[in-house]
Design a protein around this motif. Sequence first.
Motif, PDB file in Angstrom:
ATOM      1  N   THR A  88      50.465  49.154  49.292  1.00 24.02           N
ATOM      2  CA  THR A  88      49.339  49.621  50.113  1.00 24.02           C
ATOM      3  C   THR A  88      48.058  49.680  49.291  1.00 24.02           C
ATOM      4  OG1 THR A  88      50.866  50.967  51.445  1.00 24.02           O
ATOM      5  CG2 THR A  88      48.519  51.494  51.589  1.00 24.02           C
ATOM      6  N   TRP A 118      46.602  46.130  48.672  1.00 25.06           N
ATOM      7  CA  TRP A 118      45.926  45.604  49.861  1.00 25.06           C
ATOM      8  C   TRP A 118      44.571  46.272  50.069  1.00 25.06           C
ATOM      9  CZ3 TRP A 118      45.555  48.246  54.845  1.00 25.06           C
ATOM     10  CH2 TRP A 118      44.933  47.459  55.820  1.00 25.06           C
ATOM     11  N   LEU A 119      44.519  47.595  49.996  1.00 22.31           N
ATOM     12  CA  LEU A 119      43.272  48.321  50.216  1.00 22.31           C
ATOM     13  C   LEU A 119      42.235  47.995  49.135  1.00 22.31           C
ATOM     14  CD1 LEU A 119      44.582  51.825  51.345  1.00 22.31           C
ATOM     15  CD2 LEU A 119      43.457  50.095  52.752  1.00 22.31           C
ATOM     16  N   ASN A 120      42.685  47.810  47.905  1.00 25.19           N
ATOM     17  CA  ASN A 120      41.763  47.486  46.825  1.00 25.19           C
ATOM     18  C   ASN A 120      41.081  46.143  47.065  1.00 25.19           C
ATOM     19  OD1 ASN A 120      40.564  48.303  44.396  1.00 25.19           O
ATOM     20  ND2 ASN A 120      42.028  47.185  43.155  1.00 25.19           N
ATOM     21  N   TRP A 121      41.861  45.140  47.453  1.00 23.82           N
ATOM     22  CA  TRP A 121      41.287  43.831  47.760  1.00 23.82           C
ATOM     23  C   TRP A 121      40.429  43.885  49.017  1.00 23.82           C
ATOM     24  CZ3 TRP A 121      40.885  39.342  45.196  1.00 23.82           C
ATOM     25  CH2 TRP A 121      41.686  39.163  44.055  1.00 23.82           C
ATOM     26  N   LEU A 122      40.799  44.729  49.976  1.00 20.95           N
ATOM     27  CA  LEU A 122      40.062  44.815  51.230  1.00 20.95           C
ATOM     28  C   LEU A 122      38.741  45.571  51.078  1.00 20.95           C
ATOM     29  CD1 LEU A 122      40.161  44.313  54.352  1.00 20.95           C
ATOM     30  CD2 LEU A 122      41.188  46.594  54.544  1.00 20.95           C
ATOM     31  N   LEU A 123      38.784  46.712  50.384  1.00 21.44           N
ATOM     32  CA  LEU A 123      37.632  47.607  50.333  1.00 21.44           C
ATOM     33  C   LEU A 123      36.719  47.381  49.132  1.00 21.44           C
ATOM     34  CD1 LEU A 123      39.360  50.982  51.327  1.00 21.44           C
ATOM     35  CD2 LEU A 123      38.116  49.400  52.822  1.00 21.44           C
ATOM     36  N   ARG A 171      35.211  42.314  47.338  1.00 24.26           N
ATOM     37  CA  ARG A 171      33.989  41.561  47.667  1.00 24.26           C
ATOM     38  C   ARG A 171      32.739  42.362  47.312  1.00 24.26           C
ATOM     39  NH1 ARG A 171      31.066  40.707  52.860  1.00 24.26           N
ATOM     40  NH2 ARG A 171      29.767  38.848  52.566  1.00 24.26           N
ATOM     41  N   PRO A 178      38.918  36.778  50.743  1.00 24.84           N
ATOM     42  CA  PRO A 178      40.036  36.863  51.703  1.00 24.84           C
ATOM     43  C   PRO A 178      41.233  35.992  51.316  1.00 24.84           C
ATOM     44  CG  PRO A 178      37.960  36.751  52.878  1.00 24.84           C
ATOM     45  CD  PRO A 178      37.644  36.487  51.427  1.00 24.84           C
ATOM     46  N   ARG A 231      42.928  37.648  48.445  1.00 20.66           N
ATOM     47  CA  ARG A 231      43.639  38.844  48.905  1.00 20.66           C
ATOM     48  C   ARG A 231      45.015  38.486  49.465  1.00 20.66           C
ATOM     49  NH1 ARG A 231      39.957  40.927  52.218  1.00 20.66           N
ATOM     50  NH2 ARG A 231      40.749  40.027  54.135  1.00 20.66           N
ATOM     51  N   VAL A 274      48.364  39.985  47.675  1.00 22.44           N
ATOM     52  CA  VAL A 274      49.248  40.914  48.389  1.00 22.44           C
ATOM     53  C   VAL A 274      50.635  40.299  48.568  1.00 22.44           C
ATOM     54  CG1 VAL A 274      49.606  42.144  50.567  1.00 22.44           C
ATOM     55  CG2 VAL A 274      47.334  42.085  49.535  1.00 22.44           C
TER      56      VAL A 274
END
Length: 494
Positions: free
Chosen positions: A86, A89-94, A97, A275, A278, A282
């Motif tokens: 989790t 995923w959140l690190n790459w998402l938030l 970029r 993206p 990511r 993940v």
Amino acid sequence: MNNQNMYVVGATFLVYLILMLGLGIVAYRRTKNLSDYILGGRSIGPTTAALSAGASDMSGWLLLGLPGYALVAGFEASWIAIGLLTGTWLNWLLVARRLRVYSHAAKDSVTMPAYFSHRFNDKSHALRVISAVIILVFFLFYTSSGLVAAGKLFETVFGLDYQLAVVLGTLAVVSYTLFGGFLAVAWTDVVQGLLMSAALVLVPVFALNAIGGIDAAHAAIAAKNPELLTFFNDAKGQPLGWIAILSLLGWGLGYFGQPHILARFKAISDEKEVPKARLIAVSWTALTLFCALSVGWVGLGYLQTDLADAETIFMVLVDSLFHPVVAGILLAAVLAAIMSTADSQLLVSSSALAEDFYKAILKKDADGAELVWVGRGAVVLIAILALLLALNPDATVLSLVSYAWAGFGAAFGPAILLSLYWRRMNRSGALAGIVLGGLTVVVWKQLSGGIFDLYEIIPGFILATLAIIVVSLFTAEPEQIVLDKFDEVEHKLA
């Protein structure tokens, strides 16, 4: 392992090390300035960024610490994997970029302390120096964990004295990091990440086949201790309380503040590739975490007697199941895991000394070539200090990693997240959060019993976040130049 098999494995290790050193030499020829040495000139693609971030993240912990914990704790170990996946995923998402864009806008900051300093226009250098000190302190423990893993590898495989084994592991890591810098680290991480994932898939599959399948493994574990097959009880049959479950899930909070992982976000060539990176990162993390747990679980069914050191289960299975040539390749995966993280940690630590102490404080007019050599000297110095910590044969990989992971996650995680999203955050808030987060981890670690059994990253993360918000709101607004830069970055990200 008999002498003949030992020679075969040793030859495989030597070929692997020569390959890694060769990549380091190629990278050396492309390293012209500090940006090249620390971030590879921000030129790496999404696949390299993703695999390099994953490999540098997991370290020897993935092949030693996590399988060892799964061997001892059974299905309880799944909670750590859930938290880590989790968090990835959140690190790459938030973060990925936004940090890529903002670190470039903040005077092309190549280090985390430099980013904080330029983000908040800190002319006092307090943010930069304190951040660099935290990096150096906690990376000593983190790098030591990799050297401990190297010691266990060479001790188990070759029967070497533990302390000699640690020295050899240190020399292996320093050799190519010293010359090639970030490009050498990133390129070797790709090779190492692929090798780690292949090894983690093969070992549990072959072990399951030797046992007779999943049902046979399940029956063997149940015969030893059925509590190992439960998610909500520990190995003694006691229910896992909320403190235990939160502590295991809390590992996911650490990702937001790990300098060696965040460096991959800053180095990616184009933020539009995030993206794709990511998805790769993940997927790789999910596969390797599940397989690492499976090594421990299948090992429970395979072993007839208990191991003196649970963290050697991967190596024991490899030695038992495979031909020496294949075993040498698979055991090289352990060395790959160790090297892929220790080299990144040495590089980040050396950059803190070169960029955030030497240039920022001691010699502001130092040119790029001079800083590269200062960074290389710092690699050697930090490796020696980490080596001294790792010489203790009673040290465990998991305990060293957990402490350093918490330190970085609590000190830097809230500061990074809020700096990327909150316009009102100011220098005083950042400084308060970084200091309180790091101190909370250090103090909490010394306490035990009741609430103090909670993994120290959680109180550290919460208190650091509150400190940033409260102090920022009760002190002056950021300078107009800081607000204008934030608006400029937001416009670019829109």
